[in-house]
Design an enzyme around this catalytic site. Sequence first.
Site, short mmCIF file in Angstrom:
data_model
loop_
_atom_site.label_atom_id
_atom_site.label_comp_id
_atom_site.label_asym_id
_atom_site.label_seq_id
_atom_site.Cartn_x
_atom_site.Cartn_y
_atom_site.Cartn_z
N ASP A 127 0.90 -1.23 0.07
CA ASP A 127 0.00 0.03 -0.05
C ASP A 127 0.87 1.37 0.16
O ASP A 127 0.41 2.46 0.06
CB ASP A 127 -1.02 -0.22 1.07
CG ASP A 127 -0.33 -0.21 2.42
OD1 ASP A 127 0.80 -0.15 2.75
OD2 ASP A 127 -1.24 -0.20 3.54
N SER A 128 2.34 0.95 0.18
CA SER A 128 3.24 2.07 -0.24
C SER A 128 2.74 2.74 -1.81
O SER A 128 3.34 3.79 -2.00
CB SER A 128 4.57 1.83 -0.16
OG SER A 128 4.76 0.68 -1.02
N GLU A 186 9.90 -3.98 10.29
CA GLU A 186 10.15 -2.51 9.69
C GLU A 186 10.61 -1.37 10.86
O GLU A 186 10.14 -1.37 11.74
CB GLU A 186 8.89 -1.77 9.08
CG GLU A 186 9.29 -0.46 8.61
CD GLU A 186 8.40 0.09 7.27
OE1 GLU A 186 7.46 -0.74 6.91
OE2 GLU A 186 8.39 1.15 7.05
N GLU A 223 -0.86 -5.27 8.63
CA GLU A 223 -0.17 -4.86 9.81
C GLU A 223 -0.54 -5.11 10.99
O GLU A 223 -1.92 -5.49 11.36
CB GLU A 223 0.01 -3.25 9.49
CG GLU A 223 0.50 -3.04 8.23
CD GLU A 223 0.77 -1.16 8.25
OE1 GLU A 223 0.60 -0.55 9.20
OE2 GLU A 223 1.55 -0.79 6.96
N LYS A 255 -0.87 -9.27 2.98
CA LYS A 255 0.04 -8.98 4.27
C LYS A 255 -0.98 -7.98 4.86
O LYS A 255 -1.85 -7.22 4.36
CB LYS A 255 1.27 -8.17 3.54
CG LYS A 255 2.14 -7.62 4.69
CD LYS A 255 3.66 -7.06 4.20
CE LYS A 255 3.69 -5.79 3.54
NZ LYS A 255 3.00 -4.71 4.53
O1 KIV Z 1 3.63 -1.07 1.54
C1 KIV Z 1 4.99 -1.27 1.54
O2 KIV Z 1 5.55 -1.04 0.58
C2 KIV Z 1 5.38 -2.30 2.89
C3 KIV Z 1 6.94 -2.42 2.85
C4 KIV Z 1 7.57 -1.13 3.28
C5 KIV Z 1 7.19 -3.45 3.60
O3 KIV Z 1 4.72 -2.32 3.45
#
Ligand code: KIV
Length: 289
Positions: free
Chosen positions: A68-69, A206, A139, A137
């Site tokens: 989600d980056s 992280e 968090e 993924k």
């Molecule tokens: O969203 C992302 O790119 C991430 C990475 C920084 C692990 O969660």
Amino acid sequence: MNASSPSPAQDRASTATLYGGVTNRRITVRDLAAAKQRGEKWSMLTAYDALTAGVFDEAGTPVLLVGDSAGNCHLGYETTVPVTMDQMVMLSAAVVRGTKRAMIVADLPFGSYQESPAQAMHNAARLMKEAGVGAVKLEGGERSARSIELLVEAGVPVMAHIGLTPQSVHAFGGYPVQGRGDEAAHRLLRDAKAVQQAGAFAVVLEAVPAELAAQVTEQLSVPTVGIGAGVDCDAQVLVWTDFAGMTAGRVPKFVKQYANLRAVLGDAARAFAEDVQSGTFPAPEHTFH
Ligand code: KIV
């Protein structure tokens, strides 16, 4: 062979190395578990489109993360918070289409899983059915363990993400290093064990002190994937726009820039403009008659 013993093809999966070994199918969670067993380290990159994902796939990157980056690195937002499920589905489907071999992991964005395990399941299913990703993924450590458990029970491979969790940027008041001091270190270790216990197949760490990340890596049986977490993690992840030098301005301390694509593309755009202005493009070889 009974239902619980692996088929010969599955057996080959666990002995094939991630680099050079697996060539004719996608990387699986079993390949990553076997890599930890034999101490093979691996790299993960983010990807948000078919073209870039295809380049990394051809280069042999075993795991690509549709992070989600994308919010701050691809879609022009300041943080990851505004990213929606519809956007994640669209970007993830493109990454899946652009690749053949990498395991594709997609982030569950902010607000798509925190309400309940049922909400997490609903949205993980969207990413698997509509985009075709192989894993999701999310968090959070102990706070996300119940959701991870439900997803894993339902057959969804889950990568956990603890330490600095960017979806909590407003609660953290920025992006501070996590796990400093005894109490915070113990909390991080508890989080790591909780997500492993819940069934996560890997854990992103992280912005965590290297010594603590090494301790977590040693104590977990599943791979750790570090970003700003030192060299002892089982794997390392970087955001592609950072590692390729596309990001404007400062990048975090933990980023190594392996290319300077921003300068290369800027130079190309300026050269094109000059050729157009001077009338040297298109040349005869670019022209139909
Ligand atoms: O969203 C992302 O790119 C991430 C990475 C920084 C692990 O969660």
